[in-house]
Motif scaffolding. Sequence first.
Motif, mmCIF file in Angstrom:
data_model
loop_
_atom_site.group_PDB
_atom_site.id
_atom_site.type_symbol
_atom_site.label_atom_id
_atom_site.label_comp_id
_atom_site.label_asym_id
_atom_site.label_seq_id
_atom_site.Cartn_x
_atom_site.Cartn_y
_atom_site.Cartn_z
ATOM 1 N N ASP A 127 0.928 -1.023 0.042
ATOM 2 C CA ASP A 127 0.159 0.115 -0.074
ATOM 3 C C ASP A 127 0.929 1.317 -0.112
ATOM 4 O O ASP A 127 0.461 2.293 -0.521
ATOM 5 C CB ASP A 127 -1.099 -0.130 1.298
ATOM 6 C CG ASP A 127 -2.204 -0.899 0.917
ATOM 7 O OD1 ASP A 127 -2.297 -1.605 -0.201
ATOM 8 O OD2 ASP A 127 -2.984 -1.017 2.006
ATOM 9 N N LEU A 131 1.757 0.008 -4.797
ATOM 10 C CA LEU A 131 0.630 0.444 -5.399
ATOM 11 C C LEU A 131 0.273 1.840 -5.856
ATOM 12 O O LEU A 131 -0.444 1.989 -6.844
ATOM 13 C CB LEU A 131 -0.825 -0.345 -4.367
ATOM 14 C CG LEU A 131 -0.806 -1.600 -4.476
ATOM 15 C CD1 LEU A 131 -1.715 -2.034 -3.751
ATOM 16 C CD2 LEU A 131 -0.925 -2.415 -5.701
ATOM 17 N N SER A 184 -3.269 -5.775 2.663
ATOM 18 C CA SER A 184 -3.457 -4.557 1.971
ATOM 19 C C SER A 184 -4.910 -4.138 1.887
ATOM 20 O O SER A 184 -5.756 -5.082 1.643
ATOM 21 C CB SER A 184 -2.974 -4.900 0.326
ATOM 22 O OG SER A 184 -3.399 -3.782 -0.449
ATOM 23 N N ASP A 186 -5.635 -1.789 -0.413
ATOM 24 C CA ASP A 186 -5.645 -1.126 -1.828
ATOM 25 C C ASP A 186 -5.687 -2.271 -2.929
ATOM 26 O O ASP A 186 -5.932 -1.681 -3.853
ATOM 27 C CB ASP A 186 -4.684 -0.244 -1.839
ATOM 28 C CG ASP A 186 -4.705 0.941 -1.113
ATOM 29 O OD1 ASP A 186 -5.909 1.531 -0.443
ATOM 30 O OD2 ASP A 186 -3.887 1.681 -0.665
ATOM 31 N N ALA A 187 -5.320 -3.368 -2.503
ATOM 32 C CA ALA A 187 -5.377 -4.523 -3.438
ATOM 33 C C ALA A 187 -6.606 -5.448 -3.242
ATOM 34 O O ALA A 187 -6.787 -6.118 -2.210
ATOM 35 C CB ALA A 187 -3.805 -5.241 -3.341
ATOM 36 N N LYS A 237 -5.325 -3.578 -8.253
ATOM 37 C CA LYS A 237 -5.675 -2.388 -7.424
ATOM 38 C C LYS A 237 -6.901 -1.806 -7.397
ATOM 39 O O LYS A 237 -7.497 -1.643 -8.489
ATOM 40 C CB LYS A 237 -4.651 -1.080 -8.063
ATOM 41 C CG LYS A 237 -4.656 0.118 -7.264
ATOM 42 C CD LYS A 237 -3.587 1.218 -7.371
ATOM 43 C CE LYS A 237 -3.813 2.513 -6.657
ATOM 44 N NZ LYS A 237 -2.710 3.310 -7.281
#
Length: 238
Positions: A127, A131, A184, A186-187, A237
């Motif tokens: 993160d 990303l 994560s 964000d993933a 993402k």
Amino acid sequence: MKYPLSEKYNTPELMGKIMGPNPMKLEEELLTGHQIPAGSVVCDLGSGQGLTSVFLAKEYGFTVYAADLWSDPEENRRFFREMGLSEAEIIPVKADATALPFETEFFDSIVSTDSYNYFGRNPDFLDRKLLPFLKKGGYVYIAIPGMKHDCHKHLPPELLLSWTPEQMDYMHDVAYWRDMVSRSGDAEIIEVSQMESNEEVWADWLRQENAYAIGDRKAMEAGGGKYLNFIKIVLRKK
């Protein structure tokens, strides 16, 4: 599996540049059925001497940034020219994976073959360090050496013929990596699984006559390979 793309690169000169188990075969398996759009700008993270970057550019048509901390960009640039690739198609960059020198959301995709385990074991890495440089909806494809079952509390003596416990700490199992990337925010996890390529890619590496390959033969000839695998990670993402 068969490796029709990688077999094009099975020459003594190119095999002499590999730095571990055959990275092009790993990358070919990793990208089977990939979702990276044609013409994408791709970061080859931990590109080494540039073989995987050449493979991405020539076989998939991506514009590739070959990012590596330890290789010489000028040597890689000469190699890329020898392979018939222009600076518009493939760009060598000296870069630390934990401090990438790119604009945010610069890449359509990030691919990392046989290197992510060195810098990606920090839960914050994805993160905070990786990303941000990927566009929303972009994919991360990772192939890393691992273990079939985590055995760090009782490391098999076969493995210690070639590697120290500290070196083995870079290798973990599917469960470890699934837990790591699941932290994560964000993933989105698309896949974390064991790859097929283990025996094939190790055999290519152990045939090389450099000191590292010769050193690795001790463990593998003693049966250490039965504890090892390669792991595929695919993320998107959010």
